[in-house]
Design a protein around this motif. Sequence first.
Motif, PDB file in Angstrom:
ATOM      1  N   LEU A   1       0.823  -1.208   0.000  1.00 38.61           N
ATOM      2  CA  LEU A   1       0.000   0.000   0.000  1.00 38.61           C
ATOM      3  C   LEU A   1       0.855   1.256   0.000  1.00 38.61           C
ATOM      4  CD1 LEU A   1      -2.862  -0.997   2.485  1.00 38.61           C
ATOM      5  CD2 LEU A   1      -2.875  -1.037  -0.008  1.00 38.61           C
ATOM      6  N   PHE A   2       2.012   1.183   0.691  1.00 34.34           N
ATOM      7  CA  PHE A   2       2.946   2.315   0.648  1.00 34.34           C
ATOM      8  C   PHE A   2       3.527   2.470  -0.759  1.00 34.34           C
ATOM      9  CE2 PHE A   2       3.267   2.321   5.358  1.00 34.34           C
ATOM     10  CZ  PHE A   2       3.203   3.697   5.563  1.00 34.34           C
ATOM     11  N   LEU A   3       3.921   1.346  -1.365  1.00 32.28           N
ATOM     12  CA  LEU A   3       4.559   1.389  -2.684  1.00 32.28           C
ATOM     13  C   LEU A   3       3.599   1.878  -3.765  1.00 32.28           C
ATOM     14  CD1 LEU A   3       6.644  -1.933  -2.608  1.00 32.28           C
ATOM     15  CD2 LEU A   3       7.474   0.411  -2.308  1.00 32.28           C
ATOM     16  N   THR A   4       2.319   1.518  -3.630  1.00 30.06           N
ATOM     17  CA  THR A   4       1.330   1.939  -4.627  1.00 30.06           C
ATOM     18  C   THR A   4       0.782   3.336  -4.363  1.00 30.06           C
ATOM     19  OG1 THR A   4      -0.426   0.841  -3.358  1.00 30.06           O
ATOM     20  CG2 THR A   4       0.625  -0.437  -5.123  1.00 30.06           C
ATOM     21  N   GLY A   5       1.124   3.910  -3.214  1.00 34.50           N
ATOM     22  CA  GLY A   5       0.654   5.249  -2.879  1.00 34.50           C
ATOM     23  C   GLY A   5      -0.738   5.291  -2.296  1.00 34.50           C
ATOM     24  N   ASP A   6      -1.313   4.132  -1.976  1.00 30.94           N
ATOM     25  CA  ASP A   6      -2.650   4.107  -1.382  1.00 30.94           C
ATOM     26  C   ASP A   6      -2.637   4.690   0.028  1.00 30.94           C
ATOM     27  OD1 ASP A   6      -4.345   2.826  -3.412  1.00 30.94           O
ATOM     28  OD2 ASP A   6      -2.980   1.143  -3.167  1.00 30.94           O
ATOM     29  N   ILE A   7      -1.530   4.528   0.724  1.00 31.00           N
ATOM     30  CA  ILE A   7      -1.341   5.179   2.014  1.00 31.00           C
ATOM     31  C   ILE A   7       0.045   5.809   2.033  1.00 31.00           C
ATOM     32  CG2 ILE A   7      -2.884   3.624   3.255  1.00 31.00           C
ATOM     33  CD1 ILE A   7      -0.448   2.143   4.317  1.00 31.00           C
ATOM     34  N   SER A   8       0.257   6.752   2.944  1.00 34.15           N
ATOM     35  CA  SER A   8       1.554   7.425   3.061  1.00 34.15           C
ATOM     36  C   SER A   8       1.859   7.664   4.527  1.00 34.15           C
ATOM     37  CB  SER A   8       1.539   8.758   2.303  1.00 34.15           C
ATOM     38  OG  SER A   8       0.619   9.659   2.917  1.00 34.15           O
ATOM     39  N   THR A   9       3.046   8.160   4.785  1.00 36.15           N
ATOM     40  CA  THR A   9       3.440   8.433   6.176  1.00 36.15           C
ATOM     41  C   THR A   9       2.545   9.495   6.823  1.00 36.15           C
ATOM     42  OG1 THR A   9       5.075  10.013   5.345  1.00 36.15           O
ATOM     43  CG2 THR A   9       5.843   7.759   5.801  1.00 36.15           C
ATOM     44  N   GLN A  10       1.952  10.349   5.984  1.00 34.98           N
ATOM     45  CA  GLN A  10       1.069  11.390   6.517  1.00 34.98           C
ATOM     46  C   GLN A  10      -0.183  10.799   7.200  1.00 34.98           C
ATOM     47  OE1 GLN A  10       1.730  14.714   6.657  1.00 34.98           O
ATOM     48  NE2 GLN A  10       3.738  14.073   5.878  1.00 34.98           N
ATOM     49  N   ASP A  11      -0.539   9.599   6.793  1.00 30.88           N
ATOM     50  CA  ASP A  11      -1.700   8.946   7.398  1.00 30.88           C
ATOM     51  C   ASP A  11      -1.421   8.498   8.827  1.00 30.88           C
ATOM     52  OD1 ASP A  11      -3.307   9.125   5.071  1.00 30.88           O
ATOM     53  OD2 ASP A  11      -2.176   7.449   4.221  1.00 30.88           O
ATOM     54  N   PHE A  12      -0.147   8.513   9.221  1.00 29.66           N
ATOM     55  CA  PHE A  12       0.225   8.067  10.559  1.00 29.66           C
ATOM     56  C   PHE A  12       0.758   9.224  11.418  1.00 29.66           C
ATOM     57  CE2 PHE A  12       0.442   4.499   7.720  1.00 29.66           C
ATOM     58  CZ  PHE A  12      -0.152   3.480   8.439  1.00 29.66           C
ATOM     59  N   VAL A  13       0.683  10.441  10.867  1.00 30.71           N
ATOM     60  CA  VAL A  13       1.085  11.614  11.626  1.00 30.71           C
ATOM     61  C   VAL A  13      -0.039  12.034  12.548  1.00 30.71           C
ATOM     62  CG1 VAL A  13       1.774  14.043  11.478  1.00 30.71           C
ATOM     63  CG2 VAL A  13       2.638  12.385   9.800  1.00 30.71           C
TER      64      VAL A  13
END
Length: 262
Positions: free
Chosen positions: A247-259
Motif C-alpha cells: 500500500l505504501f509502494l502503490t501510494g494508497d497510504i503514506s506516512t502522513q496517514d500516521f502523523v
Amino acid sequence: MNCKNCNKTLRTDYSFCPDCGAKIIRNRISAKSLFFDFFERYFNLDNTLLKTLWHMIVKPQEVCGGYISGLRKKYLNPVSMLAISLTLSGFILFLTKKLAWDSIDFSKIGYVQTSNGGSGSEKIIAASLEYGSLLYFLYIPIIAFSSYLIFNKKNYNYAEHFVISIYSLTSFGIISTVYAVILLLVNPQFYFNSALTYSLIMILFCIYIAYKNSQYKLSSLLWRIPSFIIIFFIGYMGVSIATIVMLFLTGDISTQDFVPQK
C-alpha cells in the motif's frame, strides 16, 4: 446431427450426448435461457452447489476426500467454488462502497487505528478492500500449509491440502454472504467492528474441515487447534506486513496517514 463437444453422431431425440454427457443445445442463447441455466445448475434441489455447501458442513471429508480420490461429478469442483466465492465477494464490495461506506465511523474501528484518526483508518480499509481478492488467494496457501503440518494423518500432499483449504474458505465465504449482506444493509458499523471475530470463526471453520479430513482423535485437538492457529497467525502477519508495504509502494497510504492530528 453431431455433438458439438465430442462430434459423435446423435439421434434427434437425444437431450444429452451418450458419449461425453454434454447437454444438447438446440436454441440460441437468450436472457431467459441464461437465467434458467444458472438457476438449474446452482439452485435446483439436486444441484451440486447446495449439496456441496450442506455436505461441507455435515460431512466435509466426503466432499474434499471425494475430489482428491477422483470423484468429480457429485460435488462442485474447487475452482468453481472459488469463482462463485470471488463473485460474491465482489458483490459485497459493491454494497459496501455504494450503500454502507458513508455511514461508517472509521475512528471507532479499533483494529486499524492510526495516529491520524479515522481518515487514516478509512484509507487502509478502502485499500485493503480493493486488494481483497489478492488477500483471499494468499490465505489459501497459509491454511493449506497449516493443515499439512497439523492435520495430516492421511498423508495428503500439500496440493491435496490446498484443495481442502479452497473448499474450506470458499464454503465459509459463500455461506457467510447472507450474514454480510444483512449487516451491511442494517448495521454496517457492526459489520466492520466485528471483522476480527468473523475472521476467527473462519479459521475455526477451516480447522473443523481439516480435522474432519484427518481422522485424528478428538482429544488431540487440545494441542492441534492452538498449533494450527499459531502457524496461521505467523502467515497472517506476514501477509499483513506485505500488504502494508504494498500500500505504501502503490501510494494508497503514506506516512502522513500516521502523523498525529494536531
